[in-house]
Design a protein around this motif. Structure first.
Motif, PDB file in Angstrom:
ATOM      1  N   GLU A  25       0.764  -1.297  -0.012  1.00  0.00           N
ATOM      2  CA  GLU A  25       0.080   0.065   0.028  1.00  0.00           C
ATOM      3  C   GLU A  25       0.886   1.289   0.022  1.00  0.00           C
ATOM      4  O   GLU A  25       0.338   2.300  -0.085  1.00  0.00           O
ATOM      5  CB  GLU A  25      -1.168   0.024   1.465  1.00  0.00           C
ATOM      6  N   SER A  28       2.943   3.356  -5.373  1.00  0.00           N
ATOM      7  CA  SER A  28       2.138   3.462  -6.385  1.00  0.00           C
ATOM      8  C   SER A  28       2.998   3.861  -7.760  1.00  0.00           C
ATOM      9  O   SER A  28       4.085   4.298  -7.543  1.00  0.00           O
ATOM     10  CB  SER A  28       1.386   4.858  -6.223  1.00  0.00           C
ATOM     11  N   ASP A  64       1.073  -8.833   0.789  1.00  0.00           N
ATOM     12  CA  ASP A  64       0.896  -7.267   1.354  1.00  0.00           C
ATOM     13  C   ASP A  64       2.214  -6.649   1.141  1.00  0.00           C
ATOM     14  O   ASP A  64       2.338  -5.393   1.715  1.00  0.00           O
ATOM     15  CB  ASP A  64       0.861  -7.672   2.904  1.00  0.00           C
TER      16      ASP A  64
END
Length: 122
Positions: A25, A28, A64
């Motif tokens: 997360e 990007s 993850d």
């Protein structure tokens, strides 16, 4: 991390590949990515569609996090290699100053967590 496996040697046209692990997360990408390369063993590799640079790998069971190619960072010097894996396949002349070394890979999730904790506390 430094990986000395024959796949990485062939894939990068070098003695090893350099990877920096990030939480999924926290990363990007701009632009379009394509999947390709030697994606055997539950590894998917992603490339920039425009320039075909190798950007990152995703490992099955570790969704993850991603393994970002250290060389794509603006300042790759900050991420000095901490661990090397697959040393049973390394070129005899390839030496890297690392804190941890594995003939293959860490054997368990607990061992990987211990490595991450040691890296965090360095």
């Amino acid at each position: 991390m430094v990986c000395h496996c024959r796949g990485c040697q062939k894939f990068t046209a070098s003695a090893y590949s350099l990877t920096t692990m990030f939480p999924r997360e926290s990363v990007s990408c701009t632009g379009d990515l394509i999947r390709g390369g030697l994606g055997a063993g539950g590894k998917d590799h992603y490339f920039c569609q425009s320039c075909l640079n190798f950007i990152y790998s995703q490992i099955a069971g570790a969704e993850d996090r991603i393994n970002l190619r250290t060389s794509v960072l603006d300042d790759a010097t900050y991420f000095e290699p901490f661990v090397e894996v697959m040393t049973d396949e390394k070129m005899s002349w390839a030496t890297v100053p690392v804190r941890h070394s594995y003939a293959r890979t860490p054997a368990s999730p607990e061992e990987l967590l211990a490595l991450m904790t040691d890296y965090k506390n360095r």
